[in-house]
Design an enzyme around this catalytic site. Structure first.
Site, PDB file in Angstrom:
ATOM      1  N   SER A   1       0.837  -1.202   0.000  1.00 33.73           N
ATOM      2  CA  SER A   1       0.000   0.000   0.000  1.00 33.73           C
ATOM      3  C   SER A   1       0.868   1.246   0.000  1.00 33.73           C
ATOM      4  O   SER A   1       1.956   1.268   0.586  1.00 33.73           O
ATOM      5  CB  SER A   1      -0.851  -0.026   1.278  1.00 33.73           C
ATOM      6  OG  SER A   1      -1.397   1.244   1.531  1.00 33.73           O
TER       7      SER A   1
ATOM      8  N   TYR B   1      -2.107   0.230  10.002  1.00 34.30           N
ATOM      9  CA  TYR B   1      -2.329  -0.522   8.763  1.00 34.30           C
ATOM     10  C   TYR B   1      -1.082  -0.466   7.884  1.00 34.30           C
ATOM     11  O   TYR B   1      -0.562  -1.498   7.439  1.00 34.30           O
ATOM     12  CB  TYR B   1      -3.554   0.054   8.025  1.00 34.30           C
ATOM     13  CG  TYR B   1      -3.679  -0.411   6.609  1.00 34.30           C
ATOM     14  CD1 TYR B   1      -4.015  -1.724   6.323  1.00 34.30           C
ATOM     15  CD2 TYR B   1      -3.451   0.458   5.548  1.00 34.30           C
ATOM     16  CE1 TYR B   1      -4.115  -2.162   5.020  1.00 34.30           C
ATOM     17  CE2 TYR B   1      -3.550   0.034   4.241  1.00 34.30           C
ATOM     18  CZ  TYR B   1      -3.876  -1.274   3.985  1.00 34.30           C
ATOM     19  OH  TYR B   1      -3.965  -1.700   2.686  1.00 34.30           O
TER      20      TYR B   1
ATOM     21  N   LYS C   1       1.717  -3.400   6.703  1.00 30.55           N
ATOM     22  CA  LYS C   1       2.080  -3.680   5.299  1.00 30.55           C
ATOM     23  C   LYS C   1       3.597  -3.605   5.125  1.00 30.55           C
ATOM     24  O   LYS C   1       4.190  -4.415   4.403  1.00 30.55           O
ATOM     25  CB  LYS C   1       1.378  -2.684   4.365  1.00 30.55           C
ATOM     26  CG  LYS C   1      -0.124  -2.921   4.231  1.00 30.55           C
ATOM     27  CD  LYS C   1      -0.421  -4.093   3.318  1.00 30.55           C
ATOM     28  CE  LYS C   1      -1.893  -4.476   3.323  1.00 30.55           C
ATOM     29  NZ  LYS C   1      -2.247  -5.546   2.400  1.00 30.55           N
TER      30      LYS C   1
HETATM   31  N1  UFG Z   1     -12.400  11.534   2.020  1.00 30.40           N
HETATM   32  C1  UFG Z   1     -13.351  12.502   2.271  1.00 30.40           C
HETATM   33  N2  UFG Z   1     -14.583  12.116   2.710  1.00 30.40           N
HETATM   34  C2  UFG Z   1     -14.898  10.794   2.909  1.00 30.40           C
HETATM   35  C3  UFG Z   1     -13.925   9.813   2.635  1.00 30.40           C
HETATM   36  C4  UFG Z   1     -12.691  10.219   2.193  1.00 30.40           C
HETATM   37  O1  UFG Z   1     -13.098  13.702   2.128  1.00 30.40           O
HETATM   38  O2  UFG Z   1     -16.028  10.519   3.318  1.00 30.40           O
HETATM   39  C5  UFG Z   1     -11.096  11.957   1.534  1.00 30.40           C
HETATM   40  C6  UFG Z   1      -9.975  11.487   2.426  1.00 30.40           C
HETATM   41  O3  UFG Z   1      -9.731  12.420   3.445  1.00 30.40           O
HETATM   42  C7  UFG Z   1      -8.834  11.381   1.429  1.00 30.40           C
HETATM   43  C8  UFG Z   1      -9.514  11.008   0.115  1.00 30.40           C
HETATM   44  O4  UFG Z   1     -10.881  11.347   0.288  1.00 30.40           O
HETATM   45  O5  UFG Z   1      -8.233  12.623   1.279  1.00 30.40           O
HETATM   46  C9  UFG Z   1      -9.421   9.540  -0.206  1.00 30.40           C
HETATM   47  O6  UFG Z   1      -9.831   8.808   0.935  1.00 30.40           O
HETATM   48  P1  UFG Z   1     -10.069   7.228   0.899  1.00 30.40           P
HETATM   49  O7  UFG Z   1     -10.524   6.812   2.254  1.00 30.40           O
HETATM   50  O8  UFG Z   1     -10.907   6.880  -0.272  1.00 30.40           O
HETATM   51  O9  UFG Z   1      -8.613   6.674   0.599  1.00 30.40           O
HETATM   52  P2  UFG Z   1      -7.263   6.886   1.419  1.00 30.40           P
HETATM   53  O10 UFG Z   1      -6.427   7.787   0.574  1.00 30.40           O
HETATM   54  O11 UFG Z   1      -7.458   7.263   2.826  1.00 30.40           O
HETATM   55  O12 UFG Z   1      -6.807   5.401   1.512  1.00 30.40           O
HETATM   56  C10 UFG Z   1      -6.164   4.732   0.492  1.00 30.40           C
HETATM   57  C11 UFG Z   1      -6.375   3.240   0.618  1.00 30.40           C
HETATM   58  C12 UFG Z   1      -5.841   2.747   1.923  1.00 30.40           C
HETATM   59  C13 UFG Z   1      -4.428   3.160   2.069  1.00 30.40           C
HETATM   60  C14 UFG Z   1      -4.294   4.644   1.875  1.00 30.40           C
HETATM   61  C15 UFG Z   1      -2.894   5.114   1.852  1.00 30.40           C
HETATM   62  O13 UFG Z   1      -7.745   2.982   0.513  1.00 30.40           O
HETATM   63  O14 UFG Z   1      -5.922   1.355   1.961  1.00 30.40           O
HETATM   64  O15 UFG Z   1      -4.824   5.011   0.618  1.00 30.40           O
HETATM   65  O16 UFG Z   1      -2.843   6.377   2.459  1.00 30.40           O
HETATM   66  F1  UFG Z   1      -3.963   2.864   3.291  1.00 30.40           F
END
Ligand code: UFG
Length: 331
Positions: A118, A142, A146
């Protein structure tokens, strides 16, 4: 072609990779405890064993029954927030499960593994795009598990000759274009499915986590990569190992960053409607920017993403969500 064991093959990225492998002529054996995966997500052409990778007898039974040539390992917990409140659960399943799997592989002479890592191993990056050689400083449990799993693979290679490709995914999204499989996490925490659930009324609105980041519009920037492009990269990585290729760590992303507001706007364009959104506080541990360099994947695997248009990616996700508003629950 070969018989491939896919732990976690009933999950989101796993199920799309299973479909890709079958299409590529491989035989596929899925091992999944169905805790977060879905039986309906497993392609009928694959053989499904229901059980846990922490159960050595379960794994031994598979390796004794099936003549496995290589493993593609997806089985892990992946909720960043939960990993912070229950870290030992993540060490137990992610690290302990991988150790058990590697022990079983070694016992049965299986020496090739493609592994789901990841972008979270990088933590807050020092520069963009992120290269595989950049420092790794996970900011959540998490990502730490990894990274530990990657390190376990590295030492196992040295001691036992198990070769591996570790794939550091950026933001997996989209769904299979045939509309039969897609993203169904419970609870859902990912941006694009949440936006689409706000669009079709499953949720009242999408919350924007932080509008004061040091980015072009104040919201976080991510590199969104289609799940079928990830699946294709796994097949290429598998072929690389089966052809005697070296162990490697590879980023998988599109190399382009989109802000949260840009993703909402793109979804509104695709759907032709306004999607209700509200500003909310930052989510703890979210880096401002994560964008991959895809150079290594291109050079080493000859991989390049087919889905480079974010609207097309969202379109495939929308096809899944609009026809399966309750996910794999029969609708
Ligand atoms: N976000 C929002 N509102 C929401 C959900 C997400 O604004 O309801 C934002 C988050 O803050 C982030 C972006 O949208 O800036 C993407 O969020 P996600 O949860 O879709 O994805 P992440 O970037 O947090 O997570 C992904 C993978 C994880 C991994 C991570 C690495 O899904 O498994 O990248 O940082 F760990």
């Amino acid at each position: 072609m070969g018989k491939i064991l896919v732990p976690g093959g009933a999950g989101y990225i796993g199920s799309h990779t299973v479909a890709e492998l079958l299409n590529g002529g491989f035989e596929v054996v899925v091992a999944d405890n169905l805790e977060t995966g879905h039986k309906q997500a497993v392609h009928p052409g694959a053989k499904l064993y229901i059980g846990d990778i922490r159960d050595r007898a379960f794994l031994n039974g598979i390796f004794e029954t099936e003549s496995i040539d290589a493993v593609i390992h997806f089985a892990a917990y992946s909720l960043v927030g939960e990993s912070m409140t229950d870290p030992l659960k993540y060490y137990d399943n992610n690290v302990g499960g991988t150790r058990n799997l590697l022990e079983a592989m070694i016992a049965y002479g299986v020496t090739k593994i493609v592994f789901s890592s990841s972008a979270s191993v990088y933590g807050e990056p020092e520069s963009i795009p992120i290269y595989e050689t950049d420092p790794v400083h996970p900011t959540n449990t998490y990502g730490a598990t990894k990274l530990t799993m990657e390190q376990m693979l590295s030492w196992t290679r040295i001691a036992y000759g198990v070769s591996y490709i570790s794939m550091r995914y950026f933001n997996a999204c989209g769904a299979h274009p045939d509309g039969c499989i897609g993203e169904d996490h419970r609870p859902e925490t990912h941006l694009i499915p949440l936006i689409l659930q706000a669009a079709n009324g499953v949720r009242p609105e999408i919350q924007i986590f932080g509008s004061d980041y040091d980015t072009k519009d104040g919201t976080c920037i991510r590199d969104y990569i289609h799940v079928c492009d990830l699946a294709a990269a796994h097949e290429l990585a598998l072929r690389h190992l089966l052809n005697g290729g070296e162990s490697e760590i590879i980023n998988l992303g599109n190399g382009v960053g989109f802000s949260v507001l840009e993703i909402i706007k793109a979804a509104e364009d695709v759907l032709g409607r306004t999607i209700p959104s509200v500003s909310a506080n930052r989510r703890a541990g979210d880096p401002a920017r994560l964008v991959a360099s895809g150079e290594k994947a291109g050079m080493l695997l000859n991989w390049s993403p087919e889905y480079t248009d974010i609207r097309e990616i969202i379109q495939t996700a929308w096809r899944w969500h609009s026809t399966h508003p309750e996910g794999f629950k029969v609708t």
